[in-house]
Design a protein around this motif. Structure first.
Motif, short mmCIF file in Angstrom:
data_model
loop_
_atom_site.label_atom_id
_atom_site.label_comp_id
_atom_site.label_asym_id
_atom_site.label_seq_id
_atom_site.Cartn_x
_atom_site.Cartn_y
_atom_site.Cartn_z
N ILE A 164 0.91 -1.35 0.14
CA ILE A 164 0.09 0.13 0.22
C ILE A 164 0.79 1.36 0.18
CG2 ILE A 164 -1.45 1.64 1.67
CD1 ILE A 164 -2.89 -1.21 2.26
N HIS A 165 1.71 1.40 0.87
CA HIS A 165 2.46 2.23 1.19
C HIS A 165 3.72 2.65 -0.18
CE1 HIS A 165 5.07 5.50 3.55
NE2 HIS A 165 5.90 5.00 2.38
N GLU A 166 4.00 1.74 -1.01
CA GLU A 166 5.03 1.49 -2.13
C GLU A 166 4.42 2.11 -3.39
OE1 GLU A 166 7.36 -0.90 -1.83
OE2 GLU A 166 9.07 -0.49 -0.65
N THR A 167 2.87 1.09 -3.67
CA THR A 167 2.09 1.71 -4.67
C THR A 167 1.84 3.47 -4.73
OG1 THR A 167 1.83 -0.10 -4.71
CG2 THR A 167 -0.01 1.06 -5.77
N TYR A 168 1.48 3.82 -3.46
CA TYR A 168 1.11 5.26 -2.97
C TYR A 168 2.35 6.27 -3.10
CZ TYR A 168 -0.65 9.63 -1.77
OH TYR A 168 -1.23 11.14 -1.19
N ALA A 169 3.88 5.36 -2.69
CA ALA A 169 4.84 6.92 -2.83
C ALA A 169 4.90 6.78 -4.13
CB ALA A 169 5.87 6.21 -1.96
N ASP A 170 4.93 5.72 -4.86
CA ASP A 170 5.90 5.90 -6.31
C ASP A 170 4.69 5.90 -7.20
OD1 ASP A 170 7.47 4.53 -5.07
OD2 ASP A 170 6.95 2.61 -6.12
N THR A 171 3.36 6.24 -7.18
CA THR A 171 2.05 6.40 -8.19
C THR A 171 1.07 7.04 -7.37
OG1 THR A 171 0.64 5.06 -7.83
CG2 THR A 171 2.28 4.14 -9.84
N GLY A 172 0.92 7.57 -6.67
CA GLY A 172 -0.50 8.51 -5.72
C GLY A 172 -1.43 7.34 -6.12
N TYR A 173 -1.97 5.94 -6.09
CA TYR A 173 -2.56 5.26 -6.14
C TYR A 173 -2.88 4.26 -4.90
CZ TYR A 173 -6.30 1.61 -7.92
OH TYR A 173 -7.21 0.83 -7.77
N VAL A 174 -4.21 4.81 -4.09
CA VAL A 174 -4.21 4.67 -3.13
C VAL A 174 -5.80 2.44 -3.03
CG1 VAL A 174 -5.77 4.65 -0.50
CG2 VAL A 174 -4.52 6.32 -1.91
N MET A 175 -4.98 1.76 -2.69
CA MET A 175 -5.33 0.24 -2.66
C MET A 175 -6.32 0.10 -1.58
SD MET A 175 -2.58 -1.95 -3.90
CE MET A 175 -1.01 -1.48 -3.35
N ASP A 176 -6.67 -0.97 -1.10
CA ASP A 176 -7.32 -1.80 -0.16
C ASP A 176 -6.24 -2.82 0.16
OD1 ASP A 176 -9.25 -4.71 -0.01
OD2 ASP A 176 -8.78 -3.93 -1.67
#
Length: 499
Positions: A385-397
């Motif tokens: 969750i943390h890395e995807t948000y940091a890299d792309t701005g996308y938030v997933m469950d």
């Protein structure tokens, strides 16, 4: 010619699609499977220009052959409408090169169960009319979090039906519980059991198989059916979105015609990934089906060893819809890889019931080449969750994060460069505390309702109506029971006298 269905535990008797949907579970305790998986009769070039509703018709007409075109199109139009907050119904979002999230959470209860449970009530009531059923249908279901609310929303105040949902007390997220216990509808009942999801699921199966209770219900004008993924009417609509996803990749120019893709699915009860397997059998060019587990990694161990063993510690995780040790839908795959041998399948299911474990033969294990197992720890899930948000701005469950981690590990370790579709199974708003603390630990002390506003800011998305609706809703369901009281509780809800 009609496509017929048979039980995984009895190859002799066949039923129509509408009969299979009505019954939910076969009388012998088996699951209904089509006698053969139909092949798509349109090319991907034709399918790529279709809407979700049009694709649904082209896929479902092949499975539900005793429904007329008018009946099936009416069911589809009634299901996939303004209840969904996006016209695509299941948007495909490119996260990074070669990786796409198939967002399955845009329905009324913001989880992938809406994709099937929006249409199941319509399929079921149509099936009842086709089969001259006069009894009220009682939907009896166990939930690990999402099925319950989606089924309740689908069946609330549907004439001729009642619905009873059992869920594990303290085994679902706060939002999941609130969604269920605030559900309106004169025909709805929600019961928290003192146990885990497997206890609830086993208890429900036992009620289906209870002949004494069946007679009592019939005398009172009721009959059971299921909204769990054991019902073939749940599974068939799930096949649609894998066909749709491939067609949309083609339409967007992300893949070439005939190019194979991989699919990663966060998996608990095995229905969602089984639907992807059925899509592959229909002719969708899928090469690998990657089965992503959380710390309850019974499926990961099964694909690695060929031994299914539920005798292990049950772990409560931040992805509760996958906190499952008995993956009911796996039985359909076991039946398939056993050469459609009801006897072999029954032998293995009996072993699971008595000893809690079974081992498949080496020949059966060879039939599992399409599948790859992987799992994510709680730390892996947070990191994804943390890395995807940091890299792309996308938030997933959290559930999608399990799949994302497993997908990344598989791609790195295997070197497999096929394009990857990840089934994104729930809105991050449904698991807001776990999601926000993964993004930044400082959110740990923030009130859950305030976190909704914070998530809105970081994800740049609106708070879903499903969340807004429960914030001020009144709690309407307070029933609780022990596992051994489930039968008595059903009798009490339905006002049926036991002997």
């Amino acid at each position: 010619m009609d496509l017929l269905y048979k039980s995984t535990r009895n190859a002799e008797k066949t039923v129509t699609a509408s009969e299979a949907i009505l019954k939910g579970l076969a009388e012998d305790g088996g699951l209904f499977v089509p006698v053969e998986i139909p092949k798509l009769d349109l090319s991907m070039d034709e399918l790529k220009e279709m809407s979700y509703q049009e694709t649904a018709y082209e896929v479902m007409k092949l499975f539900l052959t005793d429904f007329t075109e008018e009946e099936l199109k009416h069911c589809i139009a009634s299901a996939y409408d303004a209840k969904f907050d996006t016209t695509e119904i299941a948007p495909l979002v490119k996260i990074r090169d070669g990786v796409y999230h198939l967002e399955l959470f845009h329905g009324a209860t913001i989880a992938f169960k809406d994709m099937a449970l929006s249409i199941l009530p319509h399929l079921l009531t149509t099936a009842a009319r086709k089969n001259q059923v006069t009894n009220d249908i009682v939907i009896l279901t166990a939930t690990s979090g999402d099925t319950g609310k989606a089924a309740l929303a689908g069946f609330a105040d549907v004439p001729g039906t009642k619905i009873i949902v059992f869920y594990p007390k303290n085994g679902v997220s706060k939002v999941q519980e609130l969604q269920m216990v605030t559900q309106k509808g004169a025909n709805t009942a929600v019961v928290a059991i003192h146990g885990n999801f497997d206890n609830a699921q086993t208890g429900v199966k036992q009620l289906f198989e209870d002949k004494e209770l069946e007679k009592e219900l019939a005398d009172a004008g009721y009959q059971f059916s299921s909204a769990n993924s054991i019902n073939i009417g749940r599974l068939v609509p799930q096949v649609v979105y894998y066909v749709y996803a491939y067609a949309k990749l083609l339409q967007k120019g992300e893949i070439a015609a005939g190019e194979e893709i991989n699919v990663t699915v966060p998996t608990g009860n095995f229905g969602n990934i089984l639907a992807a397997y059925y899509a592959k059998q229909m002719g969708v060019p899928i090469t690998k089906l990657i089965c992503a587990s959380n710390e309850n990694k019974v499926l990961f161990d099964f694909f690695r060893t060929g031994v299914y063993d539920k005798n292990r510690e049950f772990v409560l995780t931040s992805s509760p819809s996958m906190d499952i040790l008995i993956s009911s839908n796996l039985e359909r795959l076991i039946y398939q890889i056993a050469g459609q041998s009801a006897n072999k399948n029954l032998e293995l299911m009996d072993a699971l019931k008595t000893a809690g474990t079974y081992a498949i033969t080496p020949e059966m294990k060879k039939e599992l080449q399409d599948f790859v197992g992987g799992y994510a720890t709680e730390a892996d899930t947070r990191q994804a969750i943390h890395e995807t948000y940091a890299d792309t701005g996308y938030v997933m469950d959290t559930h999608t994060a399990v799949a994302s981690h497993v997908c990344n590990v598989y791609r790195q370790e295997s070197g497999d460069s096929h394009k990857m579709v990840i089934a994104s199974t729930a809105s991050p708003y449904k698991f807001v505390r776990s999601v926000m603390t993964a993004i930044d630990e400082n959110y740990a002390s923030v009130d859950e309702l305030e976190l909704m506003e914070d998530l809105k800011k970081v994800s740049k998305t609106e708070i879903p109506k499903a969340i807004q609706d429960i914030l001020d809703a009144q709690i309407l369901h307070r029933r609780e029971c022990d596992v051994d009281q489930m039968k008595a509780t059903v009798r009490e809800i339905l006002k049926v006298e036991g002997k």
